[in-house]
Structure formats: structure tokens, C-alpha cells
Enzyme design. Structure first.
Site, PDB file in Angstrom:
ATOM      1  CB  ALA A   1      94.806  10.540  20.117  1.00 36.97           C
ATOM      2  N   GLY A   2      91.229  11.347  19.640  1.00 30.94           N
ATOM      3  CA  GLY A   2      90.320  12.494  19.521  1.00 30.94           C
ATOM      4  C   GLY A   2      89.811  12.870  20.905  1.00 30.94           C
TER       5      GLY A   2
ATOM      6  NE  ARG B   1      74.741  11.099  27.407  1.00 32.96           N
ATOM      7  CZ  ARG B   1      75.269  10.806  26.216  1.00 32.96           C
ATOM      8  NH1 ARG B   1      74.752   9.817  25.481  1.00 32.96           N
ATOM      9  NH2 ARG B   1      76.297  11.474  25.769  1.00 32.96           N
TER      10      ARG B   1
ATOM     11  CG  HIS C   1      74.765   3.962  22.473  1.00 32.04           C
ATOM     12  ND1 HIS C   1      74.326   4.601  23.600  1.00 32.04           N
ATOM     13  CD2 HIS C   1      75.801   4.713  22.017  1.00 32.04           C
ATOM     14  CE1 HIS C   1      75.060   5.684  23.807  1.00 32.04           C
ATOM     15  NE2 HIS C   1      75.954   5.783  22.851  1.00 32.04           N
TER      16      HIS C   1
ATOM     17  NE  ARG D   1      74.976  10.741  17.533  1.00 31.64           N
ATOM     18  CZ  ARG D   1      73.841  10.717  18.203  1.00 31.64           C
ATOM     19  NH1 ARG D   1      72.696  10.861  17.566  1.00 31.64           N
ATOM     20  NH2 ARG D   1      73.837  10.536  19.498  1.00 31.64           N
TER      21      ARG D   1
ATOM     22  N   GLY E   1      88.917   9.596  22.978  1.00 30.46           N
ATOM     23  CA  GLY E   1      90.097   8.791  23.302  1.00 30.46           C
ATOM     24  C   GLY E   1      91.035   9.493  24.264  1.00 30.46           C
TER      25      GLY E   1
END
Ligand code: APR
Length: 316
Positions: A10-11, A158, A182, A89, A14
Site C-alpha cells: 500500500a505504498g 513513456r 524493464h 529506487r 499500490g
């Protein structure tokens, strides 16, 4: 029966994914889980309170999970599980720098998915995604078509956005494609890029196209460098949510995803970014199309790079 989707983690990635999925209003339930006590429940309550304003009926349920699978009952019966758990990252890091720490998290999450949602389709987004997808398949022991990763939809978006900005045209007039990994061996595919049906090579000189290719490959790092803490999540969550939608709607949409490749393009036995038809069973089939010799060589190079790393994850 109403459809159910779970988002693990749930960051930023998420919670945004859960919000997008809920706002589609095609699910009965969106479950959001995290190891942080109260966070998923708080976010779920907040999102539920947006329902009268946004006008959707999907219920969001938040659940905190423990190290031994506590709380995972909440995901039972999920049609799709999106795995976003893991560290993002920081500036200067490559996705590969997250390999060991995220492998431990993704393995534990995948084992619980296998136990509590054994029929789910699993969409992995945690990075490095090509390796985490392979690991999730190993740890769940699900058929390979039921586990795939998100990368190509985002990288393509992108690429598309950069082309549209460069030529000052609407994004919807642009068709673009990226394959491969990726990461450093991403393969943006200019030969499959068109603007209002015209080949990109008729509209831009080769050196300008190459610039856009390089920017696409560094697309995630460009955002990380600006944010300084955390990584991108608006475009990534849009990509993951679209993939989950294609599964529950059994849409048959062809999307670039990280899928198990078994002979296509002369490549076998590796999770790699390719185009695939998506449906209720996950990957219906990998779709092979024409590439230039250079693009095909790039795809093969990507396959060998991720193959080596994917072999490593078995021991992490
Ligand atoms: N189970 C569930 N959630 C977990 C677990 C676990 N075992 N371990 C960590 N988490 C949670 C963290 O508590 C945190 O809330 O995962 C969440 C990650 O959120 P952020 O740090 O905000 O990272 P985010 O930007 O969401 O990125 C998540 O997606 O794009 C990738 O590289 C990115 O690997 C990263 C992932």
C-alpha cells in the site's frame, strides 16, 4: 459473482493502483494489503469516502498482513493479485540494486498468494520486474500463463508521450511499442511506431528517434532523479490497473507485458517483455510480430541478460 482484485503493498504504487481499479467500478471488491499496521485500512477508508463524489460502488478493503501470513484471509477468492510490495529506487540506483531485498519480500508474498488465492492471476510490478516475475512464478508454482509482469505498457506509454510531445500531436494519434527488459536492455521498437498511421521514420530524423529511444530506456530514472525519494507511480499504476482490467474483462487485448516466452522470436525459457494477448487465464498467447534485424538482436540480447539474472533468483 462480483470480481475481486487484491493489491499487495500500500505504498505509492499500490495505493494509486487500488484507487484506479476502484474508480473503474468493475470490481465488487478491491483489497489493499501492507505490513504496516493500519495503513491499508486507513487508505481504504479514505478511498471509500471518495465513492459518493467519484460515483463508484466498488468497496475497498484494507488489511495488514504479518510475517507468517496473518491477515492474508482477506485476499481469498481474488481473481487477480497485483504485487507492488518492495523497495523503490533512490537516485543513482538501478532496478537491479533492489534484487536481493525485494526477492525476499516477493517470495514471501507469492507463497501467501499461492496459499490464500490459488486461482488468481498474478501481475508483478515490484522491481527488478523481469526477475521478480520469474520468482513469483517459482514461489507460487502457478502455471506460467497465470503469472506475468508489468513493464511494457508503462515503457510504451513513456515512449508514446515523448513522441507526442516532440511532434506536438495528441497522444492518441501515436502508436508505439517497447519490448525486452524493464532496464538497460529495454528494446523500444521504432519500426512499430506510427503517428496517424505514418511511420515515425517519415516524421523524425534517425538521430532524433534515437534520442527518444534513449529517453524511454531511462524513463524511470528520469522521474527518480527529480523526485529524489521514491519512484514513479502515476503512469506505472495506470499500466498495472489496465492489465488487471484486461484480465477480469477477459478482453483479449494485446499488450506488451513481461511474459513467459517459449519459442517465440527464437527465444525460449525466460520471462521477457513481449506482446501478449491478455484474458481471464492471464496470458492467452504471446504474439510475435515483425521486427527489424537490429530490434530482434536487441530482444535476444535482453533475453540473455534477464535469463542469467532469473536463474539467480531461484536461490534468493
Ligand atoms: N508485504 C506487503 N507489503 C510490503 C511487504 C510485504 N512483505 N514488504 C514491504 N511492503 C510494502 C511497504 O510497507 C510499502 O508500503 O510495500 C510498500 C512499497 O511502497 P513504496 O515504498 O511507496 O514503493 P512504491 O513506489 O509503491 O514501489 C513499489 O514498485 O515500481 C516498483 O521499484 C518499485 O519495487 C518498487 C515497487
Amino acid at each position: 459473482m462480483g470480481k475481486k482484485v487484491t493489491v499487495v503493498g500500500a505504498g505509492f504504487y499500490g495505493s494509486t493502483t487500488a484507487q484506479r481499479l476502484a474508480e473503474y467500478d468493475i470490481f465488487e471488491t478491491v483489497v489493499l494489503t501492507d505490513i504496516i499496521d493500519g495503513k491499508p485500512a486507513g487508505l481504504a477508508l479514505d478511498m471509500n469516502q471518495s465513492r459518493p463524489i467519484e460515483g463508484f460502488e466498488t468497496k475497498i478493503v484494507g488489511a495488514t498482513t504479518g510475517p507468517n501470513g496473518e491477515g492474508y484471509e482477506a485476499i481469498e477468492g481474488s481473481d487477480v493479485v497485483v504485487v507492488t510490495a518492495g523497495l523503490p529506487r533512490k537516485p543513482g540506483m538501478s532496478r537491479m540494486d533492489l534484487l536481493e531485498v525485494n526477492a525476499k519480500i516477493v517470495r514471501q508474498v507469492a507463497e501467501n498468494i499461492a496459499k490464500y488465492a490459488p486461482n488468481a492471476v498474478v501481475i508483478v510490478v515490484s522491481n527488478p520486474v523481469d526477475e521478480m516475475t520469474a520468482l513469483a512464478q517459482l514461489a507460487t508454482q502457478f502455471p506460467k500463463n497465470r503469472v506475468f509482469g508489468q513493464a511494457g505498457v508503462l515503457d510504451t506509454a513513456r515512449f508514446t508521450n515523448s513522441i507526442a510531445e516532440t511532434l506536438a500531436v495528441p497522444v492518441k494519434s501515436v502508436k508505439a511499442l517497447t519490448l525486452g527488459s524493464h532496464g538497460d536492455t529495454m528494446v523500444p521498437v521504432p519500426s512499430r511506431c506510427t503517428v496517424d498511421g505514418k511511420p515515425l521514420s517519415d516524421l523524425l530524423p534517425a538521430d532524433k528517434i534515437e534520442e527518444l529511444v534513449v529517453r524511454t530506456r531511462n524513463g524511470g530514472a528520469e522521474v527518480v532523479a527529480l523526485l529524489k525519494t521514491g519512484s514513479a507511480y502515476y503512469a506505472p499504476s495506470a499500466a498495472a490497473a489496465r492489465m488487471a482490467k484486461a484480465v477480469v474483462e477477459d478482453s483479449g487485448a494485446v499488450l506488451p507485458v513481461c511474459a513467459w516466452v517459449d519459442g517465440e522470436y527464437g527465444i525460449s525459457g525466460v520471462y521477457l517483455g513481449v506482446e501478449a494477448q491478455i484474458g481471464a487465464e492471464g496470458i492467452k498467447k504471446v504474439v510475435e510480430d515483425k521486427l527489424t534485424d537490429t530490434e530482434l538482436a536487441g530482444l535476444k540480447e535482453a533475453a540473455e541478460a534477464v535469463r542469467a539474472k532469473q536463474a539467480d533468483v531461484a536461490n534468493l
